[in-house]
Write an enzyme that holds these catalytic residues in place. Structure first.
Site, PDB file in Angstrom:
ATOM      1  N   HIS A 189      65.295 -87.593  85.949  1.00 43.77           N
ATOM      2  CA  HIS A 189      64.226 -88.587  86.159  1.00 43.77           C
ATOM      3  C   HIS A 189      64.514 -89.470  87.380  1.00 43.77           C
ATOM      4  O   HIS A 189      65.664 -89.840  87.631  1.00 43.77           O
ATOM      5  CB  HIS A 189      64.055 -89.457  84.915  1.00 43.77           C
ATOM      6  N   HIS A 194      65.758 -86.196  75.293  1.00 43.17           N
ATOM      7  CA  HIS A 194      64.932 -87.003  76.199  1.00 43.17           C
ATOM      8  C   HIS A 194      64.381 -86.078  77.280  1.00 43.17           C
ATOM      9  O   HIS A 194      63.189 -86.079  77.572  1.00 43.17           O
ATOM     10  CB  HIS A 194      65.800 -88.112  76.784  1.00 43.17           C
ATOM     11  N   HIS A 202      69.228 -98.075  80.237  1.00 42.13           N
ATOM     12  CA  HIS A 202      68.234 -99.141  80.368  1.00 42.13           C
ATOM     13  C   HIS A 202      68.563-100.364  79.515  1.00 42.13           C
ATOM     14  O   HIS A 202      69.171-100.248  78.456  1.00 42.13           O
ATOM     15  CB  HIS A 202      66.842 -98.652  79.905  1.00 42.13           C
ATOM     16  N   ASP A 207      64.105 -92.538  88.065  1.00 44.35           N
ATOM     17  CA  ASP A 207      64.779 -93.841  87.918  1.00 44.35           C
ATOM     18  C   ASP A 207      66.298 -93.680  87.757  1.00 44.35           C
ATOM     19  O   ASP A 207      67.030 -94.668  87.707  1.00 44.35           O
ATOM     20  CB  ASP A 207      64.186 -94.661  86.756  1.00 44.35           C
ATOM     21  N   HIS A 256      70.444 -87.046  84.080  1.00 44.06           N
ATOM     22  CA  HIS A 256      69.230 -86.224  83.992  1.00 44.06           C
ATOM     23  C   HIS A 256      68.355 -86.488  85.211  1.00 44.06           C
ATOM     24  O   HIS A 256      68.615 -87.403  85.987  1.00 44.06           O
ATOM     25  CB  HIS A 256      68.473 -86.465  82.674  1.00 44.06           C
TER      26      HIS A 256
HETATM   27 FE    FE Z   1      65.363 -93.723  82.477  1.00 43.26          FE
HETATM   28 ZN    ZN Z   2      64.792 -90.775  81.738  1.00 45.64          ZN
END
Ligand code: FE
Ligand code: ZN
Length: 259
Positions: free
Chosen positions: A60, A116, A173, A62, A58
């Site tokens: 994002h 998410h 994560h 990070d 995705h």
């Molecule tokens: Fe993340």
């Molecule tokens: Zn994310």
């Protein structure tokens, strides 16, 4: 028969994991969600590996922060979600639900896993029994719902739950220890959860990643994969509530939870 793939964990940023899926026979690898470039470059040169592909779950930062630099340096092929593709201009190949692809003879399927983010996808190497699910499922938790569509996220989690229970799950994560505190607070009598969270504490004490996690373990311990179990109705005083309503309540409790 191909040699089995080796998955290496490259920790980046505060608690992100980049995964390197390596084919030792050809010294080629695919990198999942490079949040930063330099740790990946160091890893590749240390192990003398060729970066062939990058898989993005995705948009994002990070998860894609190192993408531009890696693509430019290695000229690798980038797979990523087709929804919100304007946010990831480096994508060479847009992937959608149930696409059947392969990496060095290892077949994998793409799942759309929105919840998410709208564009979230996962990569399932079904013969190797590995799933890379970004920020959809975490060990003992699930991703934050930026779009607040609880039905959508619940459906995505159910897709993951339907996979073979010996699937190894690689999440985006290292949140497991924090997630365990919340899980224990709402499900304190769950023997499997108590035992698993002790293992988690031991791993973190040694500085070892708690991932990958086994789907079977999550099915017995992760509250967000268990929202349709009948005991929640009583526990949460939500008699006749739907699975999605229970899931929403659990997720909102987690948002407010302070250990
Ligand atoms: Fe993340
Ligand atoms: Zn994310």
């Amino acid at each position: 028969m191909e040699t089995p793939l080796q998955v290496h964990i490259i920790p980046v940023l505060k608690d992100n994991y980049v995964y390197a899926i390596c084919d030792d026979q050809t010294s080629e690898c695919a990198i999942v969600d490079p949040g930063k470039a330099q740790p990946v470059i160091d890893f590749l040169s240390k192990h003398d590996l060729k970066l062939k592909e990058i898989w993005i779950t995705h948009h994002h930062s990070d998860h894609i922060g190192g993408l531009a630099q890696l693509k430019e340096s290695y000229n690798c092929h980038v797979l990523g979600p087709s929804k919100q593709k304007d946010k990831i201009p480096q994508i060479d190949q847009e992937v959608t639900d149930l696409d059947l692809l392969s990496f060095n003879g290892h077949p994998f399927k793409v799942f759309e896993l929105p919840g998410h983010t709208l564009d979230h996808v996962g990569y399932w190497l079904f013969k190797d029994k590995l799933l890379f699910c970004g920020d959809t499922l975490f060990s003992l938790g699930c991703g934050y719902l930026f779009e607040r569509d609880y039905k959508q996220m619940w459906n995505s989690l159910c897709k993951i739950r339907a996979l073979p229970e010996d699937t190894l799950i690689y999440c985006g994560h290292e949140y497991t220890q924090e997630n365990a505190k919340f899980a224990l607070s709402i499900d304190p009598e769950n023997e499997n959860l108590i035992k698993y969270s002790q293992e988690i504490d031991q791993k973190r004490e040694r500085g070892t990643p708690t991932l990958p996690t086994l789907l079977k373990t999550e099915m017995y311990t992760n509250p967000f994969l268990r929202a349709d179990l009948p005991f929640w109705e009583k526990k949460l005083k939500m008699i006749d509530a739907s699975d999605v309503e229970i899931f929403k309540t659990l997720r909102e409790k987690k948002n407010k939870f302070k250990a």
